[in-house]
Scaffold this motif. Structure first.
Motif, short mmCIF file in Angstrom:
data_model
loop_
_atom_site.label_atom_id
_atom_site.label_comp_id
_atom_site.label_asym_id
_atom_site.label_seq_id
_atom_site.Cartn_x
_atom_site.Cartn_y
_atom_site.Cartn_z
N ASP A 126 0.84 -1.18 0.00
CA ASP A 126 0.00 0.00 0.00
C ASP A 126 0.88 1.25 0.00
OD1 ASP A 126 -2.22 1.51 0.03
OD2 ASP A 126 -2.95 0.87 1.99
N HIS A 127 1.26 1.70 -1.18
CA HIS A 127 2.15 2.86 -1.29
C HIS A 127 1.70 3.75 -2.44
CE1 HIS A 127 5.36 1.94 1.58
NE2 HIS A 127 5.06 0.68 1.33
N THR A 128 2.24 4.95 -2.49
CA THR A 128 1.86 5.89 -3.54
C THR A 128 2.04 5.28 -4.93
OG1 THR A 128 2.36 7.99 -4.60
CG2 THR A 128 4.17 6.92 -3.49
N THR A 129 1.20 5.67 -5.85
CA THR A 129 1.32 5.16 -7.21
C THR A 129 1.39 6.31 -8.20
OG1 THR A 129 -1.08 4.99 -7.30
CG2 THR A 129 0.13 3.01 -6.70
N GLN A 130 1.97 7.42 -7.77
CA GLN A 130 2.13 8.58 -8.66
C GLN A 130 3.51 8.54 -9.31
OE1 GLN A 130 0.42 11.22 -9.79
NE2 GLN A 130 -1.47 10.35 -8.95
N PHE A 131 3.56 8.35 -10.61
CA PHE A 131 4.86 8.29 -11.29
C PHE A 131 4.97 9.25 -12.48
CE2 PHE A 131 4.01 4.09 -9.44
CZ PHE A 131 5.04 4.06 -8.52
N THR A 132 3.82 9.60 -13.07
CA THR A 132 3.89 10.42 -14.29
C THR A 132 4.24 11.88 -13.99
OG1 THR A 132 1.49 10.62 -14.15
CG2 THR A 132 2.34 9.04 -15.72
N GLU A 133 3.87 12.36 -12.80
CA GLU A 133 4.14 13.76 -12.46
C GLU A 133 5.63 14.04 -12.41
OE1 GLU A 133 1.67 16.19 -10.86
OE2 GLU A 133 0.38 14.99 -12.18
N SER A 134 6.39 13.07 -11.84
CA SER A 134 7.78 13.36 -11.52
C SER A 134 8.77 12.87 -12.58
CB SER A 134 8.14 12.69 -10.19
OG SER A 134 7.93 11.29 -10.29
N VAL A 135 8.31 12.01 -13.51
CA VAL A 135 9.28 11.31 -14.36
C VAL A 135 10.18 12.24 -15.18
CG1 VAL A 135 7.61 10.95 -16.26
CG2 VAL A 135 9.55 9.38 -15.99
N ARG A 136 9.67 13.42 -15.52
CA ARG A 136 10.48 14.33 -16.35
C ARG A 136 11.47 15.16 -15.55
NH1 ARG A 136 5.83 14.20 -19.30
NH2 ARG A 136 4.89 15.80 -17.99
N LYS A 137 11.38 15.09 -14.21
CA LYS A 137 12.33 15.88 -13.38
C LYS A 137 13.67 15.18 -13.30
CE LYS A 137 8.84 17.54 -10.17
NZ LYS A 137 8.29 17.01 -8.92
N PRO A 138 14.75 15.82 -13.76
CA PRO A 138 16.08 15.19 -13.64
C PRO A 138 16.47 15.08 -12.16
CG PRO A 138 16.15 17.19 -15.01
CD PRO A 138 14.81 17.15 -14.38
#
Lengths: 96, 511
Positions: free
Chosen positions: B242-254
């Motif tokens: 049970d953990h966060t599933t947000q990946f698209t927001e951050s993927v472009r941040k180096p």
């Protein structure tokens, strides 16, 4: 460690498989080769190391003791090779 | 504009703005499949009608202003090992050739909820056991980059489908490298998430403590998109996290101050020189992007394959006990086997061998044995035998228990390394794609192809293959990136950074 054909036949019964004579021969050679490779684990000193059964160790995962929807009997039986309205059908277990 | 060469993220944008329709996009992929699938053989079944119906439904709902899921209208291919209600789910096995699943796997339900267009079921090694897709009971899949070569395995169809642009996204499963190795061989990105990140409910079990479902695509951004859609806690899978599933927001941040580790053990004997050069170049790319390179050591990694080939077959022998010719799947001809059994008994009695006659299989046991022997292929039998042997009386301590202890030592190496670095980089496979047929007669050689990938499954860490070069003969090479458990965000951002600086992911095979 090498395996004999008799060892492999015994494992085949435990695994509920039947090997043809040709399969028995190749399986004996292949398993022997793989087991010999795996035997290198013996050289690792694992004294005092706890076995690791799961990658992420979770304990006591519980869920509410509540009735929930499950498969109907018909749906559960639908994939069976042989069944009647109530259950799975198999060859006679006790005698003929 | 060729729709099928765009990333899923770009396709989503065009669908959102109304520049293209889901039907148009799905039809473009179906047309490509019609033209090229005969050469590649990525699919066991293409579900064209169902896909077009789903696409039509998405277009109608968009037109009437209804809310849509994050994969609305995007075609997704699925490895034929996830239960799809009312559809066949064969695991590329004769055992399940006619099996129709009574429910949807959680990942399938999530894809449907995200309004994805399920375009077809991809070929694989039988029950996901193998590294070349040659163990499929039904067909051979060719590598789109060289049709004489293997696409890798076991998710060979899933990787080939993306490489050939038959779908922008596909779902694979990875027990010892089965997403990453075919991704590497086919020049696409493939990620095995952290163990527990994605629910395994409805995934046909091979080795339950190692199996994980994951995404394949051309770009890391697309991997983030699909990973976000399929991950999350599921009450039906008690090992899911049970953990966060947000990946698209951050993927472009180096990533600032990224520390990349490389293990000296990964550049030792057995590594092809062209693969080594491509991986070292990738390390150089990271350095030029501001990352710091750190040499690390994984002293127990050399035991990975031995550990894996005790644990995975042991779990498989137990999981595959369910195929008994009773509950579902293939059953041998009972009349015929009863007749054979009676003849064997008569022969033994006639020869005066009464004890042997009494010890013959009962009809039920013979039915189990015949059904399994006729339903399973050679590699599946080999693994069941190996696991049964490792778990049998007298050998349990020497093999299974020993392997579980070495497994912890491999994990301890990883824990130490991830105190020093954020990402571990290295090769995915020792060579580029091998020729079809070249390893089928040598099971141990086939197992050794997994030498760099199995540790991620044994330890549970997330790991990804990203295209990082080509051999002189034009075969793709993959870069293996691993991070600590639950650090997919770091892994994805590091992978995306690499793709902003390189163009390997834009290369396509000529079909």
């Amino acid at each position: 460690m090498s395996l004999s054909a008799a060892d492999v036949e015994k494992v085949a019964l435990l695994a509920r498989l039947i090997l043809t004579p040709a399969e028995l021969e190749s399986m004996t050679a292949e398993l022997g080769q793989i087991v010999t490779y795996v035997d290198q684990l013996a050289e690792v000193d694992t004294e005092g190391v706890e076995p690791m059964a799961h990658a992420v160790e979770l304990h006591n995962v519980t869920k509410d003791d509540a009735v929930a929807a499950s498969l109907s009997r018909d749906a559960a039986l639908a994939g069976a090779p042989k069944h009647n309205d109530e259950g799975y059908l198999v060859p006679a277990v006790l005698g003929d | 504009m060729l729709l099928t060469s765009l990333s899923a993220v770009d396709q989503c944008r065009l669908l959102d703005s109304g520049e293209i329709s889901a039907v148009e996009l799905t039809q473009a992929y179906l047309d490509r499949i019609s033209a090229q699938e005969g050469n590649v053989g990525a699919f066991l079944r293409v579900t064209a009608d169902r896909a077009l119906d789903a696409a039509k439904c998405v277009d109608q709902r968009r037109a009437s202003g209804q809310p849509l899921g994050k994969l609305a209208g995007i075609p997704v291919a699925v490895k034929d090992i996830l239960a799809q209600k009312g559809e066949r789910t064969t695991c590329a096995s004769k055992m399940l050739a006619e099996f129709s699943a009574p429910y949807d796997a959680t990942v399938i339900a999530k894809l449907k909820a995200a309004d994805a267009v399920l375009i077809g079921c991809t070929n694989m090694d039988e029950f996901a056991m193998g590294g070349s897709t040659e163990n499929s009971a039904f067909k051979v899949t060719a590598n789109p980059w060289d049709l004489k070569r293997s696409p890798g395995g076991s998710s060979g169809g899933a990787a080939a489908a993306v490489a050939a642009d038959f779908a922008p996204l596909s779902i694979g499963t990875d027990t010892g490298g089965s997403i990453r190795q075919p991704a590497s061989f086919c020049g696409v990105v493939g990620m095995k998430p952290t163990y527990g990140r994605v629910s395994r409910f409805g995934l046909v079990a091979f080795a339950s403590s190692l199996d994980q479902i994951g995404p394949l695509a051309h770009t890391v951004e697309d991997i983030a998109l699909l990973h976000e859609a399929i991950s999350g806690h599921d009450p039906h899978d008690s090992t899911s996290l049970d953990h966060t599933t947000q990946f698209t927001e951050s993927v472009r941040k180096p990533l600032d101050g990224l520390r990349i580790g490389y293990a000296k053990e990964h550049f030792a004997e057995g590594l092809d020189s062209e693969v080594e050069r491509a991986v070292r170049d990738a390390l150089g790319t990271y350095e030029s992007l501001g990352a710091r390179l750190v040499e690390v050591s994984l002293p127990h990694s050399k035991y990975g394959v031995a550990t894996y080939y005790v644990i995975a077959p042991s779990e498989a022998s137990s999981n595959l006990a369910r195929y008994d010719g009773v509950h579902y799947g293939y059953r041998a001809d009972v009349a015929k086997l009863t007749e054979e059994l009676n003849a064997e008994r008569a022969e033994l009695e006639e020869a005066g061998k009464r004890r042997e006659a009494e010890n013959l299989d009962t009809p039920l046991v013979r039915m189990y044995r015949k059904s399994r022997s006729e339903g399973f292929g050679a590699e599946v039998k080999r693994r069941i035998m190996l696991g049964t042997y490792a778990l049998s009386a007298g050998y349990y301590d020497a093999y299974y228990l020993k392997a579980l202890k070495v497994r912890r030592m491999i994990r301890q190496d990883y824990d130490r390394v991830f105190e020093q670095v954020d990402v571990l980089a290295g090769p995915v496979a020792p060579t580029p794609a091998f020729e079809l047929g070249s390893l089928v007669d040598d099971p141990l050689a086939m197992y050794l192809v997994d030498m760099y990938t199995v540790s991620a499954n044994l330890t549970g860490v997330p790991a990804m293959s990203v295209p990082c070069g080509q051999s002189n003969s034009g075969l793709p090479i993959g870069l293996h990136l691993q991070a600590k458990p639950l650090a997919e965000e770091t892994l994805l951002r590091a992978g995306h950074m690499y793709q902003t600086a390189t163009d390997w992911h834009t290369k396509r095979p000529t079909l």
